[in-house]
Design a protein around this motif. Structure first.
Motif, PDB file in Angstrom:
ATOM      1  N   GLN A   1       9.898  -4.295  -3.757  1.00  0.00           N
ATOM      2  CA  GLN A   1       9.377  -2.927  -3.684  1.00  0.00           C
ATOM      3  C   GLN A   1      10.495  -1.902  -3.865  1.00  0.00           C
ATOM      4  O   GLN A   1      10.310  -0.856  -4.481  1.00  0.00           O
TER       5      GLN A   1
ATOM      6  N   ASN B   1       0.827  -1.209   0.000  1.00  0.00           N
ATOM      7  CA  ASN B   1       0.000   0.000   0.000  1.00  0.00           C
ATOM      8  C   ASN B   1       0.862   1.260   0.000  1.00  0.00           C
ATOM      9  O   ASN B   1       0.533   2.250  -0.652  1.00  0.00           O
TER      10      ASN B   1
ATOM     11  N   ASP C   1       3.835   1.533  -1.313  1.00  0.00           N
ATOM     12  CA  ASP C   1       4.380   1.678  -2.660  1.00  0.00           C
ATOM     13  C   ASP C   1       3.374   2.322  -3.603  1.00  0.00           C
ATOM     14  O   ASP C   1       3.704   3.197  -4.415  1.00  0.00           O
ATOM     15  N   LYS C   2       2.119   1.871  -3.516  1.00  0.00           N
ATOM     16  CA  LYS C   2       1.076   2.451  -4.372  1.00  0.00           C
ATOM     17  C   LYS C   2       0.888   3.936  -4.044  1.00  0.00           C
ATOM     18  O   LYS C   2       0.723   4.764  -4.944  1.00  0.00           O
TER      19      LYS C   2
ATOM     20  N   GLU D   1       3.823   5.931  -5.464  1.00  0.00           N
ATOM     21  CA  GLU D   1       3.697   6.085  -6.912  1.00  0.00           C
ATOM     22  C   GLU D   1       2.671   7.156  -7.263  1.00  0.00           C
ATOM     23  O   GLU D   1       2.887   7.988  -8.146  1.00  0.00           O
TER      24      GLU D   1
END
Length: 592
Positions: free
Chosen positions: A323, A2, A4-5, A8
């Protein structure tokens, strides 16, 4: 995943604040998994991004986080370096934001803890005093904010300081005060440290009974705080239990033999009593074995749980490595954006440099001069301008509101206006009138149908007539320094800026000053006086101030002007030390 998302998404949205926050969050996850090097990479990314954006308070928070990590790794000197950088920024920039206030006082707490650790390790009272200085800074902050955990830690550090200084009775009083916080959200490992400190103080006071009791509690809490060394503790415990059982069996056999011998000799102890005693001892042995079996089963269960946790951590490590690769790709994209941004800013610097009077023009009008010009960022809110207006040679020094890109925009406005308002001999003869026109221009320019901007600039205009040996000058919220025959005189003018001002006067005043050959006139912005520096042991730091600038100029005015410039640069660099430059710096010297 989560995080990482989120990272981004924030990078795609150019949301700097949340990108920085996500870097910190990923670093915290890695700290929890004991991946310190990976955590440090993310913390440093957050620090670099906050530094680029000029978010000083967020930089202080980043420094505090890295300092805590280095402290946990046992790198005391590195921890102190980062924590001091955090503390210096927090001390310099006032804030009422509870997020930053909490980070500020926690930085003091970490510094106190680390300094006292070093004092005990090196037997150095200087470290201990620095620890006390940071404890004093905390004061009642944690108490007033019901932060029981940090208040507990602060009191423990104060007790450790007192004990190190030989004040063990006072240390015991402070540790006793800590007891009201013992059961308020304290972890077993924290309580084990508390009883370890208490044990040490009791020993120093010669109270071995209470020292033993505190020591037993310390070991009890340490035993319940299962960590990565649990397997070694299990093996040690089993060995100790085996020794105890062997000793118990040997003692039981000895007691049995003594009973038999005395019974045979005296004939007074019935055989039945002997049997009862033997059975009782066997029961004791059996119960001891049952207890040992239960403890071994418990330890086996804990061992299995730890192995399961280890496997889970290894799986998470693999996932984090994946990741990390994705984040690395994103970081490359961010670097590409940053390179374009820096390219634009560097081009803006080229434009500003071209607009400011080149050194060749300064030398042509003032053969004996030096220019000390140090922007804080790539572009500057300070600027200077020279012009030849009839019989007058004009030197203008200005300091716009702010620095960096905003200051750079204002400086370009100022330079453009001066090329229109400082042209003729009559203009140069009335520098106060030039400031009046500049003020009207700035106020009219920085206004729109929706917003009025109160920014402006401080400025000094000096018009030299070397035939009549006089200087006409006007100042807007600045001053200049004249040194004649070793005596320094501060030249003051109007204490209002070129821009909107609540107490502004109708006109700026023009002053006329006779000059002599050998006089040196220094004009400057306020960046040098406001620079924070001085003794690194002083947490808040101090400003350089006007008195130090006067002292420096009075001590060095007889030296060549180029040498004065180099000495000034070295003096300011030494004064700053590791602290950041706080503002643009400009100082210009003209010798008559």
């Amino acid at each position: 995943a989560n995080l990482d998302k989120a990272l981004e998404l924030f990078i795609a949205l150019h949301d700097t604040a949340n990108t920085t926050y996500t870097y910190l969050a990923i670093g915290n996850v890695n700290i929890d998994l004991n991946f310190h090097e990976t955590a440090k990479e993310y913390y440093l990314k957050a620090l670099r991004l906050d530094s680029i954006c000029g978010n000083l308070l967020d930089m202080a928070y980043d420094y505090q986080t890295i300092g805590f990590m280095e402290k946990e790794k046992g790198n005391a000197k590195d921890a102190i370096m980062y924590l001091n950088q955090a503390s210096n920024i927090f001390d310099t920039i006032p804030t009422n934001d509870q997020y930053y206030l909490q980070a500020k006082y926690v930085a003091y707490l970490y510094l106190a803890d680390t300094y006292i650790d070093l004092a005990i390790k090196d037997n150095d009272t200087a470290y201990a005093r620095r620890g006390l200085d940071n404890i004093k800074k905390i004061g009642n902050y944690f108490l007033n904010n019901s932060d029981n955990s940090n208040q507990f830690s602060m009191l423990q550090n104060y007790a450790r300081y007192l004990s190190f200084m030989g004040k063990n009775k006072e240390a015991l009083d402070v540790l006793t005060e800590c007891q009201q916080y013992l059961e308020k959200d304290q972890r077993d490992i924290t309580l084990s440290f508390y009883y370890e400190y208490l044990t040490d103080v009791y020993k120093k006071l010669g109270d071995y009974r209470n020292a033993l009791e505190a020591s037993e509690k310390m070991h009890a809490y340490k035993a319940s705080a299962i960590n990565d060394s649990t397997m070694n503790l299990v093996a040690k415990f089993e060995a100790q239990q085996a020794v105890k059982i062997h000793k118990a069996e040997t003692a039981a056999k000895q007691r049995q033999m003594q009973i038999i011998i005395f019974s045979l000799i005296g004939g007074l102890i019935p055989t039945t009593l002997l049997v009862i005693i033997i059975v009782k001892n066997l029961n004791i042995k059996r119960k001891a074995n049952e207890i040992l079996t239960l403890k071994n089963n418990l330890l086996d269960q804990q061992k299995s749980e730890i192995e399961a946790q280890r496997d889970e951590i290894l799986n998470q490590k693999d996932e984090i490595e994946t990741q990390k690769e994705l984040v690395s790709e994103q970081f490359k994209k961010v670097n590409s954006v940053n390179r374009k941004l820096f390219s634009s800013i560097n081009y803006a610097k080229r434009i500003q440099t071209a607009a400011i009077s080149p050194q060749s023009e300064v030398d042509a009008l003032f053969p004996e001069n030096f220019v000390y010009y140090r922007p804080r960022d790539i572009v500057s809110g300070d600027y200077y301008h020279v012009a030849r207006c009839g019989r007058y040679r004009v030197m203008i020094t200005a300091d716009c509101t702010g620095h960096g890109i905003p200051g750079g925009f204002l400086s370009m406005l100022g330079i453009s206006a001066l090329k229109e308002y400082c042209v003729t001999e009559d203009d140069a003869a009335n520098p106060g009138t030039i400031l009046d026109r500049m003020r009207t221009f700035i106020k009219a320019t920085l206004v729109s149908s929706t917003e009025t901007i109160d920014d402006g600039m401080d400025m000094t205009i000096c018009s030299y007539d070397f035939d009549a040996m006089e200087m006409r000058y006007a100042t807007a919220n600045q001053s200049a320094i004249l040194i004649r025959n070793g005596e320094a005189t501060q030249l003051n003018g109007d204490r209002m800026p070129v821009g909107r001002y609540v107490a502004e006067k109708a006109n700026f005043q023009t002053h006329i000053l006779p000059i002599q050959k050998g006089d040196i006139i220094y004009t400057f912005s306020d960046g040098i006086q406001d620079q924070i520096g001085g003794d690194t042991t002083v947490m808040f730091g101090r400003k350089f101030l006007m008195k130090n600038l006067l002292t420096f100029l009075s001590a060095n005015y007889t030296k060549p002007l180029a040498t004065q410039r180099d000495l000034l640069d070295q003096t300011i660099t030494d004064w700053r030390g590791e602290r950041p430059q706080v503002d643009d710096m400009t100082l210009i010297g003209i010798k008559v």
